[in-house]
Write an enzyme that holds these catalytic residues in place. Structure first.
Site, short mmCIF file in Angstrom:
data_model
loop_
_atom_site.label_atom_id
_atom_site.label_comp_id
_atom_site.label_asym_id
_atom_site.label_seq_id
_atom_site.Cartn_x
_atom_site.Cartn_y
_atom_site.Cartn_z
N GLU A 33 4.35 4.96 8.97
CA GLU A 33 4.97 6.25 8.66
C GLU A 33 4.56 6.62 7.25
O GLU A 33 4.24 5.75 6.44
CB GLU A 33 6.50 6.14 8.74
CG GLU A 33 7.19 5.64 7.47
CD GLU A 33 6.88 4.19 7.11
OE1 GLU A 33 6.60 3.40 8.03
OE2 GLU A 33 6.89 3.87 5.90
N LYS A 35 -0.39 0.61 -3.57
CA LYS A 35 -0.04 0.48 -2.15
C LYS A 35 -1.05 -0.35 -1.35
O LYS A 35 -0.72 -0.99 -0.38
CB LYS A 35 0.11 1.87 -1.52
CG LYS A 35 1.37 2.57 -1.99
CD LYS A 35 1.78 3.67 -1.04
CE LYS A 35 3.17 4.18 -1.33
NZ LYS A 35 3.25 4.97 -2.58
N SER A 68 1.85 2.81 -11.74
CA SER A 68 1.67 2.48 -10.32
C SER A 68 0.50 3.23 -9.69
O SER A 68 -0.08 2.77 -8.71
CB SER A 68 2.95 2.78 -9.55
OG SER A 68 3.38 4.12 -9.79
C1 LIG Z 1 4.38 5.41 -3.20
C2 LIG Z 1 4.27 5.34 -4.65
C3 LIG Z 1 5.36 4.92 -5.45
C4 LIG Z 1 6.71 4.61 -4.89
O1 LIG Z 1 6.76 3.52 -4.01
P1 LIG Z 1 7.37 2.11 -4.41
O2 LIG Z 1 7.39 1.38 -3.11
O3 LIG Z 1 8.72 2.32 -4.99
O4 LIG Z 1 6.44 1.49 -5.38
C5 LIG Z 1 5.17 4.83 -6.81
N1 LIG Z 1 4.00 5.17 -7.39
C6 LIG Z 1 2.93 5.58 -6.66
C7 LIG Z 1 1.67 5.93 -7.37
C8 LIG Z 1 3.04 5.68 -5.27
O5 LIG Z 1 1.99 6.12 -4.56
#
Ligand SMILES: *Cc1c(COP(=O)(O)O)cnc(C)c1O
Length: 403
Positions: free
Chosen positions: A111, A89, A377
């Site tokens: 948000e 993020k 992610s």
């Molecule tokens: C917020 C988040 C997501 C989901 O958000 P996307 O915009 O779909 O990437 C996925 N993995 C993690 C670790 C997150 O914090």
């Protein structure tokens, strides 16, 4: 034909900017500005330097040997979990705060649902010495205490929202209301590839550093700059968009997206928007939305707070509609099992969101020479309590499937 945005802000029939009259000027200003700034040399210089020295990029592309063995192909993990603040993020919030500064905005609003985007925003506001107001549903404030404390420690004001179900959709409405009241000096940082045009395209571009790096790293490690498969989880879609950005029009690469099936797509306790959603408008964009017969947005459910969104980015809705991407629903129990598997095989505890991408591995038939890149992610530190709630002893032997 391209799967990237057209010059009207659409991906096929999805996207656009459906906003209240009072925001037309701000959104138009953003539409007219973002590409020039993002492509300017001074922005690139500042952005690249912060990604390197502050975020810690490039993130490694790691060949996971034991996981590869398990699935009979070659699996590389793109390690977004190793970024500062523990997820992808920050790639987006760094970019948007630089844009806000270029536009002369002094006040940042955001948000947040689980609090991850709120923390990433509060982090860059501290870094840039900007005022930061984060809207968060009261229910979420109560169940995400650690992130609320982090945001406060970083100097942000967290506003608990008490309308509706007091969750993400209500926080989003409140952020939009704030933006309507302060259109002159306020910049709204959206955390995923959602919202009115140009946000989905802007966020995808800011996250596209992921696929840019994958291209270079694959060339070095594999001798070719594209994989056979790309796999990522989707909440709003930003880590997936970043993972596929430079490959989306390259048909040699198969795209697999994992959405949160929750307790099962048929159970009503799910966040599988592509499986269940119908065309509607959410957060200023035309896309699939989980809604009832009256068009009321349904409260989604997933064990993973970050995938718990009743919409989906317009880019991904189009990829699904055009069958460019294979979209799989991965249920809570499958994600948990995949998280334990990665932890035991590779010594990496993934975020619950990322565990959904890992849960897709068993649903695809790979060939031995397939090269797969899967984006981790985020890291699992925030999810340890949830992981521990499940009986870990059932994961002690390699072939148990029961939870
Ligand atoms: C917020 C988040 C997501 C989901 O958000 P996307 O915009 O779909 O990437 C996925 N993995 C993690 C670790 C997150 O914090």
């Amino acid at each position: 034909m391209t799967f990237l945005v057209d010059n009207q802000g659409y991906y096929g029939e999805f996207g656009g900017a459906y906003i209240p009259e009072i925001l037309h000027r701000c959104v138009k200003e953003l539409q007219d500005t973002y590409l020039d700034v993002l492509q300017s040399e001074s922005f690139r210089r500042q952005y690249d330097q912060l990604l390197r020295d502050y975020v810690g990029r490039p993130s490694p592309l790691y060949l996971a040997h034991r996981l590869s063995q398990q699935y009979g192909c070659k699996i590389y993990l793109k390690r977004e979990d190793l970024n500062h603040t523990g997820a992808h993020k920050i790639n987006n919030t760094i970019g948007q705060i630089l844009l806000a500064r270029h536009m002369g905005k002094k006040r940042i609003i955001a948000e947040t649902g689980a609090g991850q985007h709120g923390v990433a925003t509060a982090t860059v506001c501290a870094l840039m010495n900007m005022e930061c107001i984060v809207y968060m549903g009261k229910t979420d404030v109560e169940r995400q205490r650690v992130n609320v404390e982090k945001m406060k420690m970083l100097g942000a004001t967290v506003v608990p929202v008490t309308s509706g179900n007091m969750t993400l959709k209500d926080a989003t409405n409140e952020a939009i209301r704030d933006w309507c009241c302060h259109p002159q000096n306020t910049y709204y940082i959206i955390g995923s590839t959602v919202g009115p045009h140009p946000y989905p395209d802007m966020v995808a571009r800011l996250q596209s550093v992921i696929s840019e790096e994958i291209r270079k790293q694959l060339l070095e490690q594999e001798g070719r700059d594209y994989p056979d498969y790309l796999i990522a989880c989707v909440g709003g879609g930003s880590n997936a968009a970043g993972t596929i950005y430079h490959y989306v029009d390259d048909r040699r690469v198969q795209i697999v997206l994992a959405e949160a099936g929750g307790k099962g797509v048929e159970t009503g306790m799910t966040a599988a928007t592509i499986a269940l959603g119908q065309l509607g408008i959410i957060h200023g964009a035309r896309t699939y939305v989980i809604q009832d017969e009256d068009g009321q947005i349904q409260e989604p459910y997933s064990i993973s707070a970050g995938l718990d969104y009743p919409g989906i980015g317009p880019m991904h809705a189009n990829l699904a509609k055009q069958k460019r991407a294979l979209v799989l629903a991965v249920n809570d129990d499958e994600a948990i099992r995949a998280a334990y598997q990665l932890t035991r095989l590779e010594g990496i505890i993934p975020a619950l969101e990322s565990a959904h991408a890992l849960g897709a591995l068993e649903k695809v038939n790979f060939r031995p020479d397939d090269v797969v890149v899967l984006t981790v992610s985020g890291r699992g530190d925030k999810d340890i309590e949830t992981y521990l709630k499940y009986n870990t002893s059932s994961f002690n032997t390699s072939n148990t499937t029961a939870l």
